[in-house]
Design a protein around this motif. Structure first.
Motif, PDB file in Angstrom:
ATOM      1  N   UNK A 102       0.901  -1.203   0.028  1.00 17.06           N
ATOM      2  CA  UNK A 102      -0.029   0.046   0.003  1.00 17.06           C
ATOM      3  C   UNK A 102       0.789   1.081   0.080  1.00 17.06           C
ATOM      4  N   UNK A 103       1.942   1.142   0.802  1.00 16.96           N
ATOM      5  CA  UNK A 103       2.829   2.497   0.960  1.00 16.96           C
ATOM      6  C   UNK A 103       3.538   2.816  -0.789  1.00 16.96           C
ATOM      7  N   UNK A 162       2.571   6.195  -2.607  1.00 24.54           N
ATOM      8  CA  UNK A 162       3.727   6.964  -3.122  1.00 24.54           C
ATOM      9  C   UNK A 162       3.904   7.368  -4.640  1.00 24.54           C
ATOM     10  N   UNK A 163       3.011   6.470  -5.446  1.00 25.16           N
ATOM     11  CA  UNK A 163       3.114   6.608  -6.620  1.00 25.16           C
ATOM     12  C   UNK A 163       1.747   7.437  -6.915  1.00 25.16           C
ATOM     13  N   UNK A 164       0.832   7.387  -6.068  1.00 26.41           N
ATOM     14  CA  UNK A 164      -0.488   8.188  -6.299  1.00 26.41           C
ATOM     15  C   UNK A 164       0.012   9.813  -6.166  1.00 26.41           C
ATOM     16  N   UNK A 206       7.899  10.127  -1.939  1.00 29.23           N
ATOM     17  CA  UNK A 206       9.046   9.173  -1.865  1.00 29.23           C
ATOM     18  C   UNK A 206       8.623   8.215  -0.657  1.00 29.23           C
ATOM     19  N   UNK A 207       8.695   6.816  -0.928  1.00 30.56           N
ATOM     20  CA  UNK A 207       8.132   5.844   0.104  1.00 30.56           C
ATOM     21  C   UNK A 207       9.487   5.622   0.986  1.00 30.56           C
ATOM     22  N   UNK A 208       9.324   5.486   2.096  1.00 33.81           N
ATOM     23  CA  UNK A 208      10.370   4.958   3.191  1.00 33.81           C
ATOM     24  C   UNK A 208       9.882   3.764   3.837  1.00 33.81           C
ATOM     25  N   UNK A 209      10.695   2.619   3.992  1.00 34.71           N
ATOM     26  CA  UNK A 209      10.265   1.615   4.837  1.00 34.71           C
ATOM     27  C   UNK A 209      11.282   1.315   5.912  1.00 34.71           C
ATOM     28  N   UNK A 210      10.837   1.366   7.196  1.00 31.93           N
ATOM     29  CA  UNK A 210      11.362   1.310   8.310  1.00 31.93           C
ATOM     30  C   UNK A 210      12.548   0.074   8.224  1.00 31.93           C
ATOM     31  N   UNK A 262       5.883   6.797   5.114  1.00 28.52           N
ATOM     32  CA  UNK A 262       6.498   5.722   5.901  1.00 28.52           C
ATOM     33  C   UNK A 262       5.596   4.657   6.154  1.00 28.52           C
ATOM     34  N   UNK A 263       6.220   3.574   5.910  1.00 28.96           N
ATOM     35  CA  UNK A 263       5.754   2.054   6.134  1.00 28.96           C
ATOM     36  C   UNK A 263       6.626   1.642   7.476  1.00 28.96           C
ATOM     37  N   UNK A 264       5.936   1.316   8.652  1.00 33.81           N
ATOM     38  CA  UNK A 264       6.722   0.691   9.736  1.00 33.81           C
ATOM     39  C   UNK A 264       6.846  -0.542   9.672  1.00 33.81           C
ATOM     40  N   UNK A 265       7.286  -1.128  10.697  1.00 35.81           N
ATOM     41  CA  UNK A 265       7.381  -2.876  11.103  1.00 35.81           C
ATOM     42  C   UNK A 265       6.190  -3.042  11.706  1.00 35.81           C
TER      43      UNK A 265
END
Ligand code: S3P
Length: 171
Positions: A16-17, A21-23, A27-31, A73-76
């Motif tokens: 989903x992130x 991010x595309x939409x 920038x997409x960050x992944x923890x 931001x996608x967290x864990x």
């Protein structure tokens, strides 16, 4: 950040992130990926070589560094377990969205990436259910909104989040 996603392993945060991010052209960050970069080890290697506490300390440090950056931001799945992380997530002005999925759907997604999740790989459906129940209050404490993903395609989840962001921008 524009939006922060929280939720159990396999709830769809990463997929989903990326779509969001595309939409939003953000920038997409992944923890987890930031932790991997910092440690120069994969997540399973960090758990194996240094243990969970070491991973959680890195997770906290990276969350603290990332929270005020631009983007998504996608967290864990375990990020909200620590009180200091919950405080960070509660205090940020960024909307925090909790992605929920039932144990069967969650397990299916965990199995799609077998070997990546030291705390998830051995779980069966009852184990997922128990762990979700143990963590639910922590997710609830940090979430501004909840999106249940069970009946939704990832693009539909994204649309719901975009609605939440529109409402947040109006209020
Ligand atoms: C964890 C979830 C994982 C990763 C680590 C621990 C957890 O992230 O941070 O394996 O405790 O739930 P994902 O939710 O992206 O799988």
């Amino acid at each position: 950040m524009e939006v922060i996603l929280i939720g159990f392993m396999g709830s769809g945060k990463t997929t989903v992130s990326q779509l969001l991010g595309h939409q939003l052209n953000q920038t997409v960050h992944d923890l987890d990926q930031e932790i991997v970069k910092t440690a120069q080890l994969s997540i399973p290697e960090i758990f194996q070589q240094h243990g969970e506490d070491y991973f959680r300390n890195l997770e906290h440090q990276v969350l603290d560094e990332m929270v005020d950056k631009e983007g998504i931001l996608a967290t864990g799945g375990g990020t909200p377990l620590r009180e200091d992380n919950r405080r960070i997530l509660q205090q940020t002005h960024t909307p925090v969205i909790w992605l929920q999925a039932n144990p069967a759907n969650t397990l299916e997604r965990i199995h799609e990436q077998a070997g990546d999740r030291p705390l998830g790989d051995q779980l069966d459906v009852n184990g997922v259910q128990r762990m979700q129940a143990d963590r639910e209050a922590f997710y609830r404490e940090c979430a501004d909104r909840v999106v249940n993903t069970d009946q939704l395609r990832p693009t539909e989840v994204v649309n719901q989040i975009l609605e939440v962001l529109d409402q947040a921008a109006l209020s």
